[in-house]
Design an enzyme around this catalytic site. Structure first.
Site, PDB file in Angstrom:
ATOM      1  N   LYS A  20       0.784  -1.179  -0.186  1.00 36.54           N
ATOM      2  CA  LYS A  20      -0.168   0.287  -0.021  1.00 36.54           C
ATOM      3  C   LYS A  20       0.956   1.127   0.131  1.00 36.54           C
ATOM      4  O   LYS A  20       0.411   2.376  -0.342  1.00 36.54           O
ATOM      5  CB  LYS A  20      -1.008   0.223   1.070  1.00 36.54           C
TER       6      LYS A  20
ATOM      7  N   LYS B 252      -7.442  -8.290  -8.887  1.00 42.07           N
ATOM      8  CA  LYS B 252      -8.030  -8.935  -7.289  1.00 42.07           C
ATOM      9  C   LYS B 252      -9.943  -7.698  -7.267  1.00 42.07           C
ATOM     10  O   LYS B 252      -9.475  -6.688  -8.322  1.00 42.07           O
ATOM     11  CB  LYS B 252      -8.325  -8.537  -5.918  1.00 42.07           C
TER      12      LYS B 252
ATOM     13  N   LYS C  47     -12.797  -2.208  -5.279  1.00 42.47           N
ATOM     14  CA  LYS C  47     -13.422  -0.836  -4.967  1.00 42.47           C
ATOM     15  C   LYS C  47     -13.120   0.749  -5.764  1.00 42.47           C
ATOM     16  O   LYS C  47     -13.474   1.766  -5.442  1.00 42.47           O
ATOM     17  CB  LYS C  47     -13.962  -0.312  -3.554  1.00 42.47           C
TER      18      LYS C  47
END
Length: 333
Positions: A111, A195, A198
């Site tokens: 991240k 994957k 959102k």
């Protein structure tokens, strides 16, 4: 007593991957466990966010839980920040967590990327908060996706270290992971190697839980495929990411296995299989979308559900925090 704890971050809209990988399983678990379901809003502020949007997202995730079948009367349903014990226990556990353990967490590296020096402390240390979330309720089982298994292992390590340090061998249970079903990892409808997310810029990469029947049908019909008919074996299917993803989704929606789906549809062209998938998906997901929209029309009722859930969660959390303070040696006056 077996107790489940799990939660989702209120960041952007929930999608099909969230439903099949988590919510659908939670609905089944509530029959056999005492369940604590949380909207983990403290985790959501470890990344850039807009306050007004965050508030609406908290309500939307709550609505999704209920629309999917989580009973807020039978289970405890609340937003994390409404129970101060999460932050209190987080600090105490942080004082018992070696930096070396956190340095091994791969998700922070992913991240933060190349900007690790600018990443906030909360993003680096949030696995400790996740441990506090679980241990605050002395949860025995945690349903997790593959990407959270490492964090649950850390929660077990922290619990064990705390118990040993204070000579309280059985104070915190070591929570067991539950990874269930065919759909632990739903992929993008535009790229079967990524994957479903959102944050993907393309709306056609995912099915949002707020999508209506027409939108669900359109997105599946536009989903990326390959030119070959469906194979007969899972081994052959796994060599074809987009085909594997659509078959996995069909299997999860129908409570079957990929092999059972292939036994029914092997040799089919994708035009026919997509029609069958659309029929199943609309039947399962359109009622959830409709119920979410109904719930979101009365935000006051959602807030009342969260407040009542926070009161019930707080009763458990306060007891745990009091016990922890006594064990650690903090004076309660």
């Amino acid at each position: 007593m077996n107790r489940i704890f799990s939660g989702m971050q209120p960041t952007r809209q929930l999608h099909l991957g969230n439903y099949l990988g988590a919510l659908k399983n939670w609905v089944a678990l509530q029959k056999d466990y005492e369940c604590v379901f949380c909207v983990v809003d403290l985790h959501a502020i470890t990344i850039d966010h807009t306050p007004d949007v965050l508030r609406e997202n908290i309500r939307e995730v709550t609505a999704a839980y209920i629309a999917a079948g989580i009973d807020p009367e039978k289970n405890i349903l609340f937003n994390q920040s409404a129970v101060p014990g999460h932050a209190e226990l987080n600090w105490i556990l942080a004082c018992h967590t070696p930096l070396g353990w956190l340095n091994r967490m791969t998700q922070f590296k992913e991240k933060a990327g190349k900007h690790r020096d600018n990443a906030v402390l909360g993003l680096y240390a949030y696995p400790v908060l996740m441990a506090a979330d679980i241990l605050l309720y002395k949860a025995t089982h945690v349903p997790v996706g593959e990407d959270q298994k490492q964090h649950l292992e850390l929660a077990r390590d922290i619990a064990g270290a705390f118990n040993r340090y204070y000579g309280k061998e059985d104070f915190f249970p070591l929570p067991e992971p539950q990874i269930m079903g065919e759909a632990t990892r739903i992929m993008s409808l535009r790229d079967g190697t990524k994957k479903m997310s959102k944050s993907d810029e393309s709306e056609y990469s995912r099915i949002n839980l707020t999508d209506d029947a027409d939108t669900i049908a359109l997105k599946f019909r536009k989903a990326k495929t390959d030119p070959e008919p469906l194979p007969e074996t899972v081994e052959d299917l796994e060599k074809r990411p987009e085909a594997n993803n659509l078959v996995t989704i069909y299997a999860a929606l129908t409570d079957s296995t990929r092999q059972q789906v292939l036994a029914q549809h092997a040799g089919s062209q994708f035009s026919g299989f997509k029609s069958a998938l659309v029929e199943v998906a609309v039947a399962k997901l359109a009622p959830i979308s409709a119920e979410m929209n109904r719930l979101l029309a009365d935000k006051g009722e959602i807030d009342r559900i969260l407040k009542r859930g926070a009161e019930r969660a707080g009763a458990i959390a306060d007891q745990t925090v009091a016990e922890v303070k006594d064990i650690v040696g903090l004076l309660r006056v």
